[in-house]
Design an enzyme around this catalytic site. Structure first.
Site, PDB file in Angstrom:
ATOM      1  N   HIS A  81     -31.564  74.732 -52.582  1.00  0.00           N
ATOM      2  CA  HIS A  81     -30.839  74.210 -51.429  1.00  0.00           C
ATOM      3  C   HIS A  81     -30.008  75.276 -50.717  1.00  0.00           C
ATOM      4  O   HIS A  81     -29.460  76.177 -51.367  1.00  0.00           O
ATOM      5  CB  HIS A  81     -29.875  73.103 -51.882  1.00  0.00           C
ATOM      6  CG  HIS A  81     -30.527  71.891 -52.462  1.00  0.00           C
ATOM      7  ND1 HIS A  81     -31.628  71.276 -51.903  1.00  0.00           N
ATOM      8  CD2 HIS A  81     -30.203  71.139 -53.556  1.00  0.00           C
ATOM      9  CE1 HIS A  81     -31.952  70.206 -52.632  1.00  0.00           C
ATOM     10  NE2 HIS A  81     -31.110  70.107 -53.635  1.00  0.00           N
ATOM     11  N   CYS A 104     -36.429  63.781 -59.107  1.00  0.00           N
ATOM     12  CA  CYS A 104     -37.494  64.686 -58.664  1.00  0.00           C
ATOM     13  C   CYS A 104     -38.816  64.447 -59.380  1.00  0.00           C
ATOM     14  O   CYS A 104     -39.883  64.613 -58.780  1.00  0.00           O
ATOM     15  CB  CYS A 104     -37.024  66.125 -58.757  1.00  0.00           C
ATOM     16  SG  CYS A 104     -35.739  66.450 -57.516  1.00  0.00           S
ATOM     17  N   ASP A 111     -35.538  73.205 -57.263  1.00  0.00           N
ATOM     18  CA  ASP A 111     -34.674  72.675 -56.230  1.00  0.00           C
ATOM     19  C   ASP A 111     -33.963  73.909 -55.669  1.00  0.00           C
ATOM     20  O   ASP A 111     -33.436  74.724 -56.429  1.00  0.00           O
ATOM     21  CB  ASP A 111     -33.676  71.719 -56.911  1.00  0.00           C
ATOM     22  CG  ASP A 111     -33.275  70.529 -56.063  1.00  0.00           C
ATOM     23  OD1 ASP A 111     -34.099  70.062 -55.261  1.00  0.00           O
ATOM     24  OD2 ASP A 111     -32.132  70.057 -56.224  1.00  0.00           O
ATOM     25  N   LYS A 120     -38.293  73.831 -53.108  1.00  0.00           N
ATOM     26  CA  LYS A 120     -38.242  72.609 -52.281  1.00  0.00           C
ATOM     27  C   LYS A 120     -36.793  72.257 -51.986  1.00  0.00           C
ATOM     28  O   LYS A 120     -35.894  72.796 -52.644  1.00  0.00           O
ATOM     29  CB  LYS A 120     -38.924  71.464 -53.020  1.00  0.00           C
ATOM     30  CG  LYS A 120     -38.207  71.126 -54.310  1.00  0.00           C
ATOM     31  CD  LYS A 120     -38.989  70.139 -55.121  1.00  0.00           C
ATOM     32  CE  LYS A 120     -38.239  69.765 -56.381  1.00  0.00           C
ATOM     33  NZ  LYS A 120     -36.869  69.257 -56.153  1.00  0.00           N
ATOM     34  N   ASP A 142     -38.264  71.281 -61.732  1.00  0.00           N
ATOM     35  CA  ASP A 142     -36.830  71.598 -61.690  1.00  0.00           C
ATOM     36  C   ASP A 142     -36.190  71.851 -63.056  1.00  0.00           C
ATOM     37  O   ASP A 142     -35.077  71.366 -63.327  1.00  0.00           O
ATOM     38  CB  ASP A 142     -36.060  70.463 -60.978  1.00  0.00           C
ATOM     39  CG  ASP A 142     -36.470  70.321 -59.526  1.00  0.00           C
ATOM     40  OD1 ASP A 142     -37.429  70.986 -59.098  1.00  0.00           O
ATOM     41  OD2 ASP A 142     -35.842  69.519 -58.807  1.00  0.00           O
ATOM     42  N   HIS A 200     -25.343  71.849 -56.011  1.00  0.00           N
ATOM     43  CA  HIS A 200     -26.221  72.242 -57.125  1.00  0.00           C
ATOM     44  C   HIS A 200     -27.410  73.016 -56.571  1.00  0.00           C
ATOM     45  O   HIS A 200     -27.760  72.876 -55.395  1.00  0.00           O
ATOM     46  CB  HIS A 200     -26.724  71.001 -57.882  1.00  0.00           C
ATOM     47  CG  HIS A 200     -27.607  70.127 -57.038  1.00  0.00           C
ATOM     48  ND1 HIS A 200     -27.114  69.174 -56.175  1.00  0.00           N
ATOM     49  CD2 HIS A 200     -28.950  70.090 -56.887  1.00  0.00           C
ATOM     50  CE1 HIS A 200     -28.106  68.599 -55.549  1.00  0.00           C
ATOM     51  NE2 HIS A 200     -29.242  69.127 -55.942  1.00  0.00           N
TER      52      HIS A 200
HETATM   53  C1  VGL Z   1     -32.644  66.359 -58.548  1.00  0.00           C
HETATM   54  C2  VGL Z   1     -30.788  65.221 -57.808  1.00  0.00           C
HETATM   55  C3  VGL Z   1     -30.610  66.125 -56.795  1.00  0.00           C
HETATM   56  C4  VGL Z   1     -33.759  66.472 -59.537  1.00  0.00           C
HETATM   57  C5  VGL Z   1     -32.483  67.264 -57.528  1.00  0.00           C
HETATM   58  O1  VGL Z   1     -34.238  67.589 -59.782  1.00  0.00           O
HETATM   59  O2  VGL Z   1     -34.146  65.423 -60.093  1.00  0.00           O
HETATM   60  N1  VGL Z   1     -31.793  65.326 -58.668  1.00  0.00           N
HETATM   61  N2  VGL Z   1     -31.460  67.144 -56.653  1.00  0.00           N
HETATM   62 ZN    ZN Z   2     -31.125  68.672 -55.235  1.00  0.00          ZN
END
Ligand code: VGL
Ligand code: ZN
Length: 179
Positions: free
Chosen positions: A51, A132, A49, A93, A9, A68
């Site tokens: 979403h 993550c 990430d 993901k 990420d 996010h």
């Molecule tokens: C993450 C919070 C929400 C991460 C992803 O990449 O660590 N943290 N979504």
């Molecule tokens: Zn996330």
């Protein structure tokens, strides 16, 4: 037997100025690139990430986080400081509501892909240490891979002070190596 690098990420939204900017998150780029280019890995995977706009983890849906990493938006793109030349595979993901998608193994075929490439050992780095990176490392251990987390190439969210260090300890306790 083969070794894979999992770059977790390293996206615009998780670096300072992003929707869920991790303090110092941009500072890890040099180490991530060095690992990818000179680390001698057989396979380099970058996760995103990724979403839907109404993901359950977002505040309007009663979730923990501001909106996010919405798929197809600039915030979800890999950070421009990440060198793409050695990235073999991008794994998205958290693409479904109903799961946080913290782990790169959650709802993806990453474990099968790694096995297909004879990977038995993974190195995990990126953002964020306490979410993550942690869940990816723990799931990799669960899936039977040897795991090393490159701590200097991670940064924590730290909703509570100490969450980053606690995450690293959880990984050690589960049998992972933190260096
Ligand atoms: C993450 C919070 C929400 C991460 C992803 O990449 O660590 N943290 N979504
Ligand atoms: Zn996330």
């Amino acid at each position: 037997m083969a070794r894979a690098l999992i770059l977790v990420d390293f996206q615009n939204d998780f670096t300072p100025g992003g929707a869920l900017g991790v303090e110092g998150g941009d500072e890890v780029s040099a180490r991530l690139n060095e690992l990818a280019i000179a680390g001698g890995f057989d396979l380099v995977v970058a996760t995103r990430d990724w979403h839907p706009p109404d993901h359950d983890s977002f505040h309007p849906q009663g979730g923990t986080w501001p909106e996010h990493a919405v798929a197809q938006t600039p915030g979800a793109e890999l950070h421009p400081a990440l060198d793409r030349t050695r990235i073999d595979l991008v794994v998205d993901k958290g693409t479904e509501s109903g799961t946080d998608g913290y782990s790169a193994f959650d709802g993806t075929d990453l474990a099968e892909t790694l096995r297909h490439h004879d990977v038995d050992e993974v190195v995990v780095a990126g953002l964020a240490t306490d979410y993550c990176v942690k869940h990816t490392a723990l799931d990799a251990l669960d899936a039977g891979f040897a795991v090393t987390v490159e701590a200097a190439a991670t940064r924590p969210v730290e909703r509570e002070p100490g969450d980053g260090e606690r995450a690293l300890q959880e990984i050690r306790d589960a049998g992972g190596c933190v260096r």
